[in-house]
Design a protein around this motif. Structure first.
Motif, PDB file in Angstrom:
ATOM      1  N   MET A  19       0.837  -1.208   0.000  1.00 15.90           N
ATOM      2  CA  MET A  19       0.000   0.000   0.000  1.00 15.90           C
ATOM      3  C   MET A  19       0.867   1.252   0.000  1.00 15.90           C
ATOM      4  SD  MET A  19      -3.235  -0.377  -0.279  1.00 15.90           S
ATOM      5  CE  MET A  19      -4.434   0.530   0.652  1.00 15.90           C
ATOM      6  N   GLY A  20       1.927   1.242   0.800  1.00 17.90           N
ATOM      7  CA  GLY A  20       2.834   2.386   0.827  1.00 17.90           C
ATOM      8  C   GLY A  20       3.542   2.579  -0.501  1.00 17.90           C
ATOM      9  N   LEU A  21       3.957   1.491  -1.106  1.00 19.02           N
ATOM     10  CA  LEU A  21       4.629   1.561  -2.400  1.00 19.02           C
ATOM     11  C   LEU A  21       3.686   2.060  -3.480  1.00 19.02           C
ATOM     12  CD1 LEU A  21       7.370   0.932  -3.679  1.00 19.02           C
ATOM     13  CD2 LEU A  21       6.520  -1.364  -4.158  1.00 19.02           C
ATOM     14  N   ASP A  22       2.451   1.589  -3.468  1.00 21.11           N
ATOM     15  CA  ASP A  22       1.475   2.049  -4.458  1.00 21.11           C
ATOM     16  C   ASP A  22       1.178   3.533  -4.284  1.00 21.11           C
ATOM     17  OD1 ASP A  22      -0.235   1.416  -6.706  1.00 21.11           O
ATOM     18  OD2 ASP A  22      -1.920   1.699  -5.342  1.00 21.11           O
ATOM     19  N   LYS A  23       1.121   3.995  -3.049  1.00 19.59           N
ATOM     20  CA  LYS A  23       0.920   5.429  -2.792  1.00 19.59           C
ATOM     21  C   LYS A  23       2.103   6.225  -3.333  1.00 19.59           C
ATOM     22  CE  LYS A  23      -0.775   9.118  -0.737  1.00 19.59           C
ATOM     23  NZ  LYS A  23      -2.114   9.639  -0.819  1.00 19.59           N
ATOM     24  N   LEU A  51      -5.532  -2.882   5.338  1.00 17.57           N
ATOM     25  CA  LEU A  51      -6.400  -1.957   6.063  1.00 17.57           C
ATOM     26  C   LEU A  51      -5.573  -0.932   6.839  1.00 17.57           C
ATOM     27  CD1 LEU A  51      -9.355  -1.300   6.657  1.00 17.57           C
ATOM     28  CD2 LEU A  51      -9.226  -2.843   8.596  1.00 17.57           C
ATOM     29  N   LEU A  52      -4.507  -1.387   7.478  1.00 14.43           N
ATOM     30  CA  LEU A  52      -3.621  -0.462   8.184  1.00 14.43           C
ATOM     31  C   LEU A  52      -2.925   0.486   7.209  1.00 14.43           C
ATOM     32  CD1 LEU A  52      -2.034  -2.848  10.841  1.00 14.43           C
ATOM     33  CD2 LEU A  52      -3.750  -1.065  11.213  1.00 14.43           C
ATOM     34  N   GLY A  53      -2.543  -0.027   6.043  1.00 15.39           N
ATOM     35  CA  GLY A  53      -1.941   0.817   5.014  1.00 15.39           C
ATOM     36  C   GLY A  53      -2.912   1.847   4.474  1.00 15.39           C
ATOM     37  N   LEU A  54      -4.167   1.457   4.340  1.00 12.30           N
ATOM     38  CA  LEU A  54      -5.204   2.387   3.887  1.00 12.30           C
ATOM     39  C   LEU A  54      -5.325   3.547   4.873  1.00 12.30           C
ATOM     40  CD1 LEU A  54      -8.270   1.939   2.033  1.00 12.30           C
ATOM     41  CD2 LEU A  54      -8.832   2.327   4.400  1.00 12.30           C
ATOM     42  N   LYS A  55      -5.284   3.245   6.166  1.00 13.40           N
ATOM     43  CA  LYS A  55      -5.395   4.281   7.194  1.00 13.40           C
ATOM     44  C   LYS A  55      -4.121   5.116   7.290  1.00 13.40           C
ATOM     45  CE  LYS A  55      -9.336   2.705   8.917  1.00 13.40           C
ATOM     46  NZ  LYS A  55     -10.568   3.383   8.801  1.00 13.40           N
ATOM     47  N   LYS A  60      -6.385   5.111  -1.317  1.00 16.25           N
ATOM     48  CA  LYS A  60      -7.551   4.379  -1.818  1.00 16.25           C
ATOM     49  C   LYS A  60      -8.719   4.407  -0.834  1.00 16.25           C
ATOM     50  CE  LYS A  60      -5.157   1.359  -4.997  1.00 16.25           C
ATOM     51  NZ  LYS A  60      -5.648   1.883  -6.235  1.00 16.25           N
ATOM     52  N   LYS A  61      -8.731   5.362   0.068  1.00 15.77           N
ATOM     53  CA  LYS A  61      -9.794   5.395   1.069  1.00 15.77           C
ATOM     54  C   LYS A  61     -11.121   5.861   0.502  1.00 15.77           C
ATOM     55  CE  LYS A  61      -8.915   9.950   2.907  1.00 15.77           C
ATOM     56  NZ  LYS A  61      -8.746  10.750   4.065  1.00 15.77           N
TER      57      LYS A  61
END
Length: 90
Positions: A19-23, A51-55, A60-61
């Motif tokens: 998630m961090g890499l995609d951001k 879910l933690l990466g989303l927060k 992607k939220k």
């Protein structure tokens, strides 16, 4: 039991990192990680990391399939682990 805990820690660390890499890729306007890959890692046990990466990354939220799907997938992951632990470690 140690294997299950180790597996969950690794898969969730990987999914959080994805998630961090995609951001990061989104900010730099680079080629992104496909959403189906993110959900695939969630299906195999990494939903809590996603879910933690989303927060954490606020990534992607606004997408409904992530904001509703990841909490549901996390509940399914937790339930599956609970069932496995009760079956194998009575």
């Amino acid at each position: 039991m140690e294997f299950i805990i180790f597996y969950l820690l690794i898969i969730n660390a990987i999914s959080f990192s994805m998630m961090g890499l995609d951001k990061h890729y989104a900010i730099k306007d680079m080629r992104r990680i496909p959403e189906r890959h993110l959900f695939l890692i969630g299906y195999i046990g990494g939903a809590i990391g996603l879910l933690l990466g989303l927060k954490k990354f606020r990534h992607k939220k606004l997408k409904k399939k992530f904001s509703y799907g990841l909490p549901l997938l996390s509940i399914i992951n937790i339930s599956a682990v609970a069932v496995l632990l009760t079956i194998f470690y009575r």
